[in-house]
Design an enzyme around this catalytic site. Structure first.
Site, mmCIF file in Angstrom:
data_model
loop_
_atom_site.group_PDB
_atom_site.id
_atom_site.type_symbol
_atom_site.label_atom_id
_atom_site.label_comp_id
_atom_site.label_asym_id
_atom_site.label_seq_id
_atom_site.Cartn_x
_atom_site.Cartn_y
_atom_site.Cartn_z
ATOM 1 N N GLY A 283 0.791 -1.336 -0.114
ATOM 2 C CA GLY A 283 -0.112 -0.026 0.035
ATOM 3 C C GLY A 283 0.999 1.440 0.045
ATOM 4 O O GLY A 283 0.385 2.395 0.661
ATOM 5 N N ARG B 56 -0.898 -0.359 -8.292
ATOM 6 C CA ARG B 56 -0.483 0.302 -9.629
ATOM 7 C C ARG B 56 0.927 1.059 -9.161
ATOM 8 O O ARG B 56 1.177 1.434 -8.009
ATOM 9 C CB ARG B 56 -1.520 1.192 -9.910
ATOM 10 C CG ARG B 56 -1.616 2.281 -9.103
ATOM 11 C CD ARG B 56 -2.876 3.041 -9.631
ATOM 12 N NE ARG B 56 -4.429 2.347 -9.755
ATOM 13 C CZ ARG B 56 -5.160 1.999 -8.662
ATOM 14 N NH1 ARG B 56 -4.807 2.588 -7.523
ATOM 15 N NH2 ARG B 56 -6.191 1.194 -9.015
ATOM 16 N N ILE C 236 -2.570 -7.247 -3.027
ATOM 17 C CA ILE C 236 -2.407 -7.870 -1.789
ATOM 18 C C ILE C 236 -3.173 -9.236 -1.540
ATOM 19 O O ILE C 236 -2.894 -9.777 -0.763
ATOM 20 C CB ILE C 236 -2.129 -7.117 -0.571
ATOM 21 C CG1 ILE C 236 -1.446 -7.817 0.711
ATOM 22 C CG2 ILE C 236 -3.465 -6.653 -0.119
ATOM 23 C CD1 ILE C 236 -0.974 -6.921 1.614
ATOM 24 N N TYR D 177 -15.322 0.110 8.219
ATOM 25 C CA TYR D 177 -13.786 0.389 8.697
ATOM 26 C C TYR D 177 -13.652 0.147 10.143
ATOM 27 O O TYR D 177 -12.447 -0.368 10.411
ATOM 28 C CB TYR D 177 -13.652 1.913 8.534
ATOM 29 C CG TYR D 177 -12.522 2.335 8.763
ATOM 30 C CD1 TYR D 177 -11.425 2.065 8.031
ATOM 31 C CD2 TYR D 177 -12.119 3.417 9.685
ATOM 32 C CE1 TYR D 177 -9.970 2.576 7.972
ATOM 33 C CE2 TYR D 177 -10.763 3.797 9.992
ATOM 34 C CZ TYR D 177 -9.760 3.360 9.107
ATOM 35 O OH TYR D 177 -8.517 3.837 9.501
#
Length: 318
Positions: A8, A36, A52, A140
């Site tokens: 990340g 990316r 991942i 989250y």
């Protein structure tokens, strides 16, 4: 830490943490991975493209580069996650599960950030204790609580060196925000410089814990370098730096830019999320167990944010 993988690495924290780690440990010893390519991080050291959720690809990279420490920073943030809860669970938990499994296979240390989002409306709001009730009301937050428990499980069951901090809102002058409830505290500086005005999505009087990025980066490194024998807690430490509500950050900007104006157009989703979070955290355990001590406050951060963003604006970079 000798050979580090940052997964990340193209995100808000990841991009700056990668550069920070490379300055400390050497460019070749910090491998950046993201879904990316990011030219800002791929030009200074090794970079690999990685989804991942592909565990075999992650294992291959860890083996190829002889990785001993993984920073897993992959996550959909709070407001974005509420738009697609099932995707948030798939990405957030899939990333952590694959990281822990590969870490078990290759005996890597693992850092995965938690968040103030792990708390909920029944948590004590002021000076929230290290160990307290955690019943979040967002996907989250559910992922963060689950992640803390899962990382503790892998430490206890497989002796994996898992460590974590509960980040407050992170404020940066380098990378733009990516869908978090606390993002207004970044956006306000950019809009102040660009237009002298800001429409705030968070209501007046809504306190939230915040932290300037340099302190957040230091926290990551300090915790991972800490003596494990002194860590009573692992997943996850409260850390704190400053707590403020919108009028306070607006006033700090107005002291330096007298013409600055702020109005409100409250986002009900972000308001509900922020209302469920603590006003401030008690970070005594982090201070006692590994020497946590932030360096920045609202005034010094505001000086630095306006200086850096102002320079970018003059150079046509924003």
């Amino acid at each position: 830490m000798k050979k580090i993988l940052v997964v990340g690495a193209g995100g808000q924290i990841g991009s700056e943490l990668t550069s920070h780690l490379r300055k400390m440990y050497g460019d070749s010893n910090v491998v950046a991975a993201d879904i990316r390519r990011n030219t800002n991080i791929s030009s200074d050291g090794p970079f690999v493209e990685l989804d991942i959720l592909e565990a075999q690809r992650l294992a291959y990279i860890v083996h190829k580069y002889d990785i001993d420490t993984i920073f897993n920073l992959v996550a959909l943030l709070s407001a974005t996650g509420e738009k697609n809860p099932s995707l948030a669970w798939k990405i957030n938990m899939g990333a952590l599960m694959n990281t822990l499994e590969v870490a078990t296979l290759y005996q890597c240390a693992v850092f995965t950030p938690s968040s103030i989002g792990a708390f909920g409306p029944t948590t004590p709001k002021d000076k929230t204790p290290q160990d307290t009730i955690m019943r979040p009301t967002t996907m989250y937050g559910v992922c963060k609580v689950t992640g803390e428990l899962l990382a503790d499980y892998y430490h206890q069951r497989y002796n994996i060196d898992t460590r974590s901090v509960r980040f407050p809102g992170i404020i940066s002058n380098v990378t733009l925000p990516g869908g978090g409830t606390t993002d207004y505290a970044v956006e306000i500086y950019y809009e102040a410089v660009k237009s002298g005005k800001f429409v705030c999505p968070i209501p007046s009087g809504m306190y939230m814990d915040m932290m300037y990025m340099p302190d957040a980066l230091d926290a990551c490194v300090q915790l991972m370098e800490a003596d494990p024998s002194k860590l009573v807690h692992r997943n996850s430490f409260n850390i704190a730096s400053m707590s403020f509500e919108p009028e306070m950050i607006a006033a700090a900007i107005k002291k330096r830019m007298p013409g600055f104006e702020m109005t409100y157009e409250v986002d009900p989703v972000k308001e509900a999320i922020a209302e469920s979070w603590p006003n401030s955290l008690d970070d005594t355990c982090a201070r006692e167990e590994w020497g946590w001590c932030p360096k920045w406050n609202l005034e010094t951060m505001t000086d630095d944010m306006l200086k850096v963003i102002g320079r970018k604006h003059k150079e046509g970079l924003i």
